[in-house]
Design a protein around this motif. Structure first.
Motif, PDB file in Angstrom:
ATOM      1  N   GLU A  82       0.681  -1.087  -0.298  1.00 50.03           N
ATOM      2  CA  GLU A  82      -0.028  -0.225   0.140  1.00 50.03           C
ATOM      3  C   GLU A  82       0.648   1.273   0.182  1.00 50.03           C
ATOM      4  O   GLU A  82       1.865   0.976   0.541  1.00 50.03           O
ATOM      5  CB  GLU A  82      -0.519   0.224   1.590  1.00 50.03           C
ATOM      6  CG  GLU A  82      -1.733  -1.200   1.094  1.00 50.03           C
ATOM      7  CD  GLU A  82      -2.647  -0.297   3.201  1.00 50.03           C
ATOM      8  OE1 GLU A  82      -3.389  -0.245   2.778  1.00 50.03           O
ATOM      9  OE2 GLU A  82      -2.122  -1.751   3.809  1.00 50.03           O
ATOM     10  N   GLU A  87       1.399   4.481   9.586  1.00 53.24           N
ATOM     11  CA  GLU A  87       0.341   4.949  10.646  1.00 53.24           C
ATOM     12  C   GLU A  87      -1.199   5.297  10.302  1.00 53.24           C
ATOM     13  O   GLU A  87      -2.151   5.064  10.723  1.00 53.24           O
ATOM     14  CB  GLU A  87       0.164   6.591  11.542  1.00 53.24           C
ATOM     15  CG  GLU A  87       1.205   7.362  10.312  1.00 53.24           C
ATOM     16  CD  GLU A  87       2.597   7.276  10.194  1.00 53.24           C
ATOM     17  OE1 GLU A  87       3.024   8.489   9.979  1.00 53.24           O
ATOM     18  OE2 GLU A  87       3.001   6.117   9.834  1.00 53.24           O
ATOM     19  N   ASP A  88      -1.435   5.270   8.994  1.00 53.80           N
ATOM     20  CA  ASP A  88      -2.556   4.783   8.072  1.00 53.80           C
ATOM     21  C   ASP A  88      -3.491   3.641   7.221  1.00 53.80           C
ATOM     22  O   ASP A  88      -4.118   3.774   6.912  1.00 53.80           O
ATOM     23  CB  ASP A  88      -1.996   5.890   6.717  1.00 53.80           C
ATOM     24  CG  ASP A  88      -1.734   7.637   7.562  1.00 53.80           C
ATOM     25  OD1 ASP A  88      -2.584   8.104   8.011  1.00 53.80           O
ATOM     26  OD2 ASP A  88      -1.252   8.293   6.839  1.00 53.80           O
ATOM     27  N   SER A  89      -2.095   2.599   7.733  1.00 53.32           N
ATOM     28  CA  SER A  89      -2.391   1.745   6.945  1.00 53.32           C
ATOM     29  C   SER A  89      -3.191   0.763   8.486  1.00 53.32           C
ATOM     30  O   SER A  89      -2.755   0.675   9.276  1.00 53.32           O
ATOM     31  CB  SER A  89      -1.337   0.697   6.903  1.00 53.32           C
ATOM     32  OG  SER A  89      -1.149  -0.694   6.384  1.00 53.32           O
ATOM     33  N   ASP A  90      -4.056  -0.592   7.556  1.00 53.93           N
ATOM     34  CA  ASP A  90      -4.974  -1.253   8.588  1.00 53.93           C
ATOM     35  C   ASP A  90      -3.613  -2.706   9.382  1.00 53.93           C
ATOM     36  O   ASP A  90      -4.126  -3.248  10.165  1.00 53.93           O
ATOM     37  CB  ASP A  90      -6.145  -1.760   8.102  1.00 53.93           C
ATOM     38  CG  ASP A  90      -7.104  -1.072   7.856  1.00 53.93           C
ATOM     39  OD1 ASP A  90      -7.246   0.206   9.188  1.00 53.93           O
ATOM     40  OD2 ASP A  90      -8.030  -1.837   7.099  1.00 53.93           O
ATOM     41  N   SER A  91      -2.816  -2.729   7.899  1.00 59.46           N
ATOM     42  CA  SER A  91      -1.956  -3.792   8.416  1.00 59.46           C
ATOM     43  C   SER A  91      -0.415  -3.490   8.371  1.00 59.46           C
ATOM     44  O   SER A  91       0.060  -4.315   8.964  1.00 59.46           O
ATOM     45  CB  SER A  91      -2.174  -4.664   7.264  1.00 59.46           C
ATOM     46  OG  SER A  91      -2.076  -4.425   6.248  1.00 59.46           O
ATOM     47  N   TYR A 184      -1.056  -2.179  15.719  1.00 61.26           N
ATOM     48  CA  TYR A 184      -1.291  -3.066  15.461  1.00 61.26           C
ATOM     49  C   TYR A 184      -1.849  -4.221  16.488  1.00 61.26           C
ATOM     50  O   TYR A 184      -1.389  -3.799  17.515  1.00 61.26           O
ATOM     51  CB  TYR A 184      -0.985  -3.233  14.312  1.00 61.26           C
ATOM     52  CG  TYR A 184      -0.081  -2.476  12.440  1.00 61.26           C
ATOM     53  CD1 TYR A 184      -0.695  -2.138  12.306  1.00 61.26           C
ATOM     54  CD2 TYR A 184       1.357  -2.284  12.365  1.00 61.26           C
ATOM     55  CE1 TYR A 184      -0.529  -1.411  11.647  1.00 61.26           C
ATOM     56  CE2 TYR A 184       1.505  -1.383  12.475  1.00 61.26           C
ATOM     57  CZ  TYR A 184       0.668  -1.515  11.212  1.00 61.26           C
ATOM     58  OH  TYR A 184       0.787   0.341  10.362  1.00 61.26           O
ATOM     59  N   SER A 185      -2.860  -5.182  16.457  1.00 56.98           N
ATOM     60  CA  SER A 185      -2.762  -6.253  17.383  1.00 56.98           C
ATOM     61  C   SER A 185      -2.445  -6.887  17.466  1.00 56.98           C
ATOM     62  O   SER A 185      -1.252  -7.534  16.634  1.00 56.98           O
ATOM     63  CB  SER A 185      -4.751  -7.017  16.586  1.00 56.98           C
ATOM     64  OG  SER A 185      -4.081  -7.688  15.387  1.00 56.98           O
TER      65      SER A 185
END
Length: 352
Positions: A82, A87-91, A184-185
């Protein structure tokens, strides 16, 4: 080809579990994988006391989650990340990654932001070839490029990097891991750890994959102090790492003047394709570096103007960002990145 998957959970958070692909458990058939599963899992967990094993399973390669790999030349594959900041990415899967297949073995170029992404790259590679993975080449220290390395180390790959990478990564590793744990998780980052190179590149080095030679080309301090390019000499494909940004706003984490100097020395021979660290593959040198070079020149000019005017950094940085606003179209994550770049540029150039 069958792969061993261990379900592991954080000891401190028993509900935070994820799949761990164990390359040592790769087998030709299901029975062989199952026979070795307990022993291989125990051995791996003994080196990861923060994790507890729950179960194992054996799966064929086509049942594993994979990254998308595009073939850009014979035997040369790229995963395009991406074009966002972490900080703007989900992954966090924002970096471009590469795979080069020789007659005898395979080289991987950058490993991703986490063990999970490294596993997905490994699984995608295994759908292409079953040749041994002999080399993992890290283009620089940033976490989106290096933190999947453990998967390939476990697969037997030698890890190569710029000679300055170990010190730079060691110095920053705790901060990198803390920041990613915040973004992230636990499941997304499970099993992720820093693995340092075991081969340091000081001068141009070559790796032979069998009928295909890769040249490893270290740069002086530019984007970082440990940038390393990889050129496939047969297909004339250059993996530039983050020395080249496309679409995503360039980040100065080494030396602005050094990076500008790097632009003045085009590669020889000229590559046919240039794979940037972020953004689409370029088919000529000017397309690859032109917009980035213009941005960095403007950054240097605006910063020098503020320093010459006697502005303190607190006043100069917002003005530099404002002066660079016309460059924003075409660059993602522009505003926050420009603020960081202006700060880095001011700290460097005020001592000219």
């Amino acid at each position: 080809m069958i792969h061993l998957i261990l379900t592991a959970c954080l000891v401190t958070q028993p509900g935070a579990c994820g799949p761990i692909l164990l390359p040592q458990g790769q087998a030709d058939d299901m029975k062989s994988c199952q026979n070795g599963a307990d022993r291989i899992s125990r051995n791996w967990l003994s080196d990861h006391p923060e994790l507890a094993g729950q179960a194992t399973t054996c799966l064929p390669a086509d049942k594993l989650p994979t990254l998308k790999l595009d073939q850009i030349a014979p035997g040369v594959f790229v995963h395009l990340g991406e074009t966002r900041q972490l900080e703007d990415s989900d992954s966090g899967q924002i970096a471009n990654l590469g795979v080069v297949v020789g007659d005898l073995s395979v080289a991987v170029i950058d490993a991703g932001v986490s063990r999970i992404q490294g596993q997905m790259l490994y699984a995608a590679l295994r759908q292409i070839t079953d040749k041994p993975i002999s080399h993992l080449i890290l283009t620089h220290m940033h976490p989106d490029h290096v933190l999947g390395a453990s998967v390939f180390a476990e697969a037997g790959a030698q890890i190569w990097g710029h000679h300055a990478l170990p010190n730079s990564l060691t110095f920053r590793q705790d901060r990198y891991l803390e920041n990613l744990a915040r973004l992230y998780s636990p499941q997304a980052m499970i099993g992720t750890r820093v693995v340092l190179p075991d081969h340091a590149v000081r001068d141009v080095a070559q790796i032979d994959l069998g009928g295909r030679v890769l040249s490893l080309i270290p740069a002086r301090t530019a984007h970082t102090d440990n940038d390393l390019m990889v050129r496939d000499d047969r297909e004339q494909v250059l993996f530039a790492g983050d020395l080249v940004f496309r679409d995503l706003t360039p980040v100065v984490d080494g030396s602005l003047t050094g990076w500008l100097d790097w632009h003045r020395l085009p590669p020889s021979p000229m590559p046919r394709l240039i794979v940037p660290g972020h953004g689409p593959v370029a088919q000529d040198w000017e397309s690859a570096i032109g917009p980035q070079r213009a941005f960095l020149v403007a950054l240097a000019d605006a910063t020098r103007a503020q320093i010459a005017a006697g502005k303190p950094m607190s006043a100069a940085v917002p003005q530099i960002a404002q002066d660079l606003a016309p460059f924003e179209p075409g660059w993602n994550a522009f505003a926050p990145t420009v603020a960081r770049d202006a700060t880095a540029a001011f700290k460097e150039l005020e001592w000219e």
